[in-house]
Design an enzyme around this catalytic site. Sequence first.
Site, PDB file in Angstrom:
ATOM      1  CB  CYS A  87      20.338  67.726  16.217  1.00 42.77           C
ATOM      2  SG  CYS A  87      20.555  67.095  17.888  1.00 42.77           S
ATOM      3  CG  HIS A 195      20.884  63.415  13.918  1.00 45.90           C
ATOM      4  ND1 HIS A 195      21.750  64.472  13.758  1.00 45.90           N
ATOM      5  CD2 HIS A 195      20.634  63.333  15.242  1.00 45.90           C
ATOM      6  CE1 HIS A 195      22.011  65.008  14.939  1.00 45.90           C
ATOM      7  NE2 HIS A 195      21.346  64.343  15.858  1.00 45.90           N
ATOM      8  CD  GLU A 197      22.766  64.451  10.299  1.00 44.35           C
ATOM      9  OE1 GLU A 197      21.561  64.561  10.057  1.00 44.35           O
ATOM     10  OE2 GLU A 197      23.248  64.642  11.434  1.00 44.35           O
TER      11      GLU A 197
END
Lengths: 224, 62
Positions: A87, A195, A197
């Site tokens: 990002c 994302h 994570e």
Amino acid sequence: MKTFGVVIFPGSNCDLDALYSVEKVILQKAVPLWHKCEDLPPLDWIIIPGGFSYGDYLRPGAIASRSPIMKSIKAFADRGGIVIGICNGFQILVETNMLPGVLLRNESTRFISKWITLKVENARTPFTKLFKKEQIINLPIAHKDGNYFVSYETLKALQAKKQIVFSYTDNPNGSIWNIAGLTNEQGNVLGMMPHPERAIDAQLGSDDGTTIFRSILKYVKEHK
Amino acid sequence: MKIIINVDPKENILDPQGKAVSHALVDAPVETENEAMMIATEMCEKLLYNPLIEKYSIVVEL
């Protein structure tokens, strides 16, 4: 045990998720790296996490790309070190010229936060080796400036060298050729808007992000 | 006809974007218009503009 660095800029906000993914999910050592740090400790892999470094002022990632730590990260990548920018981390990598192109405002001009599906375009990278080619995976996006743009000539080169790693199945932001993530020519630096994570537990939506981290871990173990 | 309007924050009013950007630039003393132009060009090339999507012009006021 491998050691992973997570870079923190003023305005980073996915750093704790990245540290958590490394320590609690793939059970490796994670080291936070403040943006003023110039001498990196010995590391196996660096994550540049998401957020709004320096408030996204000027252009997203522009000011962070001129911070002291980025010189060291560039040198780390030039030695073949594995770097993943997620990002805002992706925006910083293009502003540092470690990846080609730029991330423009979303076509809708709106901030988009939702789960999306991606196609794995290249499963022979350090980041995707545990996926199958053309596998469809689920990851969340959360950005206002994710509309990837690059010149036609560079796009052709990216395609020819198989640098496009992830594409959107349903383009949310106007990115050219549905590009969601790509590597540099050498293949050791990845930038991606979605994302991983935030996708580390199937009970919370998806654990496809874990597969990206496990792929990198496998690669790092095989190449040391 | 084109008119140019400048809207600037008043002195002493916090300008977060201006502060963040100036922090990333070097404050260098200049004496001639030529020097000012050279430094401004370097600032543009190194930080202020992205050649893929932007162009820039510089006006030096004496």
